[in-house]
Design an enzyme around this catalytic site. Structure first.
Site, mmCIF file in Angstrom:
data_model
loop_
_atom_site.group_PDB
_atom_site.id
_atom_site.type_symbol
_atom_site.label_atom_id
_atom_site.label_comp_id
_atom_site.label_asym_id
_atom_site.label_seq_id
_atom_site.Cartn_x
_atom_site.Cartn_y
_atom_site.Cartn_z
ATOM 1 N N ASP A 1 -6.716 12.326 -9.134
ATOM 2 C CA ASP A 1 -5.919 11.773 -8.047
ATOM 3 C C ASP A 1 -4.629 11.235 -8.666
ATOM 4 O O ASP A 1 -4.596 10.140 -9.237
ATOM 5 C CB ASP A 1 -6.706 10.662 -7.339
ATOM 6 C CG ASP A 1 -5.878 10.012 -6.227
ATOM 7 O OD1 ASP A 1 -4.675 10.315 -6.120
ATOM 8 O OD2 ASP A 1 -6.445 9.187 -5.492
ATOM 9 N N LYS B 1 3.053 10.034 -2.349
ATOM 10 C CA LYS B 1 4.119 9.119 -2.752
ATOM 11 C C LYS B 1 5.394 9.847 -3.200
ATOM 12 O O LYS B 1 6.137 10.332 -2.364
ATOM 13 C CB LYS B 1 3.597 8.159 -3.822
ATOM 14 C CG LYS B 1 2.390 7.339 -3.281
ATOM 15 C CD LYS B 1 2.031 6.166 -4.126
ATOM 16 C CE LYS B 1 0.688 5.557 -3.754
ATOM 17 N NZ LYS B 1 0.771 4.463 -2.791
ATOM 18 N N TYR C 1 -8.923 3.800 -6.020
ATOM 19 C CA TYR C 1 -8.754 3.983 -4.575
ATOM 20 C C TYR C 1 -8.210 5.385 -4.336
ATOM 21 O O TYR C 1 -7.301 5.829 -5.037
ATOM 22 C CB TYR C 1 -7.767 2.944 -4.031
ATOM 23 C CG TYR C 1 -7.472 3.081 -2.545
ATOM 24 C CD1 TYR C 1 -8.438 2.766 -1.591
ATOM 25 C CD2 TYR C 1 -6.224 3.510 -2.103
ATOM 26 C CE1 TYR C 1 -8.161 2.882 -0.230
ATOM 27 C CE2 TYR C 1 -5.942 3.626 -0.744
ATOM 28 C CZ TYR C 1 -6.915 3.312 0.192
ATOM 29 O OH TYR C 1 -6.640 3.429 1.535
#
Ligand code: PMP
Length: 423
Positions: free
Chosen positions: A237, A265, A144
């Site tokens: 990513d 994050k 994702y």
């Protein structure tokens, strides 16, 4: 444990917010029941509206590596806040954060700050397309990278064929430019990249969004080799893995240099902040230097930057945090395996440092096909039983549990006792 007030709040939320939540997984659809509404967090614990105190393994889905309400982060935000919240003009702290990022990720020669992982990945892909002047991109099934149109795509009828929309509202004409490949299958990648001109291959170098799935030995290196050979921009990513296993990311551990990297994050200290960056010649294509447009009213927002800097600097100055997280992670893994054995349950634990997934199946879990073969009902029952015993797990079988420096041995013991009872 009662959840009366959360139930009332959820009813009220559903009248004004789609599904009552601002991000779908929070709605507990995968586990049944109703979400609890959080009133506060401290260290490894969250409090809900009903006064329950729970051991938290969601940790806001990864940002809170120092735990909830970490003192250095709160202090930095307070200090910054008193001077204003946003200017839409450059500040020195943005340079400092970009310098820290480049220090920890030397492959990121130029860095742009944005506000979410979605934005970082979407922008990195645009930069790659601008640089290569190619349209097609490739991603892996089960990975994702946020909810940009190009990335909400599932595999078409055959491998390396056009992708299909995997969400309402995504045009076929957009999805057809995305190829979806099986994770950990370097041969499939090689075939796809050789048969078609691909602008970028984006990968979670350790996957966390189909549950934790580790790359096979040599997989990431093969990606590097194939991308170099075919002129494809390799994007790591590291939104989830950045600053998670060490002061750096998977690329630091593996010694692999991607062309572009996305972060989010942890780098934002629990505030809306993310980043993308990489090879100078690719990033020089980004506006105002080049023709690839990307902008943001709140990009590099002072409060988010202050939180990110405080957290990242704490990690730089306290490397023992990572040693501690590894100890906690291995104890939790061993403990869960032991409980599973004593309960005669076939479970599989995948772990990468302080992120871990307990799969309700024998395993091994190496890609989306194997990850999705678990017993979803058993997970849902387990989740609810853990919640009743004061342990808040991610409300989906395909998520990583996150440990923080604030988790204690007592937290782990309580968690394992709860798991033994729940199983
Ligand atoms: N990439 C990865 C690897 C992620 O885990 C996530 C979010 N879980 C994203 C991108 C998207 O980030 P955000 O939710 O901040 O848009």
């Amino acid at each position: 444990m009662k959840f009366t007030r959360s139930r009332e709040a959820f009813g009220r939320a559903k009248r004004v917010i789609p599904g009552g939540v601002n991000s779908p997984v929070r709605a507990f659809r995968a586990v049944g029941g109703r979400p609890l509404f959080v009133s506060a967090g401290r260290g490894s614990r969250i409090d809900d509206l009903d006064g329950n105190r729970l051991i938290d393994y969601v940790m806001s889905w990864g940002p809170l590596i120092l735990g909830h309400a970490a003192k250095p982060v709160l202090a930095a935000v307070r200090r910054t806040m008193s001077k204003g919240t946003t200017f839409g003009a450059p500040t020195v702290a943005e340079i400092e954060l970009a310098e820290r990022i480049r220090g920890a990720f030397p492959s990121m020669e130029l860095v742009r700050l944005v506000s979410s992982g979605t934005e970082a990945c979407m922008s990195a892909l645009r930069a790659a397309r601008g640089f290569t002047k190619r349209d097609a991109i490739a991603k892996f099934d089960g990975c994702y990278h946020g909810h940009a149109d190009s990335l909400l795509v599932k595999a078409g009828s055959g491998l390396a064929t056009f992708g299909e929309p995997d969400s309402g509202g995504v045009p076929r004409d957009v999805a057809k430019h995305t190829i979806v490949l099986p994770y950990n299958d370097a041969d499939a990648v090689e075939r796809a990249l050789k048969s078609k001109k691909i602008a970028a291959l984006i990968v979670e170098p350790v996957a966390g969004n189909m549950g934790v799935v580790l790359p096979r030995d040599g997989f990431l290196r093969r990606l590097r080799t194939v991308c170099t050979r075919t002129g494809t921009v390799l994007i790591f990513d590291e939104v989830m893995t950045g600053f998670r296993p060490c002061y750096g990311g998977v690329q630091t551990i593996e010694g692999i240099k991607p062309d572009l990297t996305t972060l989010g994050k942890i780098v934002g200290g629990g505030m809306p902040l993310a980043a993308y960056g990489g090879r100078r010649e690719i990033m020089e294509g980004v506006s105002p230097l080049g023709p690839v447009y990307q902008a943001g009213t709140l990009s590099g927002n002072p409060l988010a930057v202050a939180a990110g800097l405080a957290q990242v600097d704490y990690l730089r100055d306290h490397p023992e945090v990572y040693a501690r997280l590894e100890v906690l992670g291995s104890r939790l893994e061993e403990g869960l395996c032991d409980v599973a054995k004593r309960r005669r349950r076939e479970l599989c634990v995948n772990r990468f440092g302080s992120m871990l997934t307990l799969f309700f199946q024998a395993g091994p879990v190496t890609d989306w096909k194997s990850a999705s073969g678990g017993d979803a009902k058993a997970f849902a029952a387990f989740f609810q039983k853990m919640l009743k015993r004061g342990v808040y797990l991610p409300p989906s079988p395909y998520e990583a549990w996150f440990l923080s420096a604030a988790h204690t041995d007592r937290d782990l013991e309580a968690t394992l006792r709860a798991a033994h009872a729940a199983l």
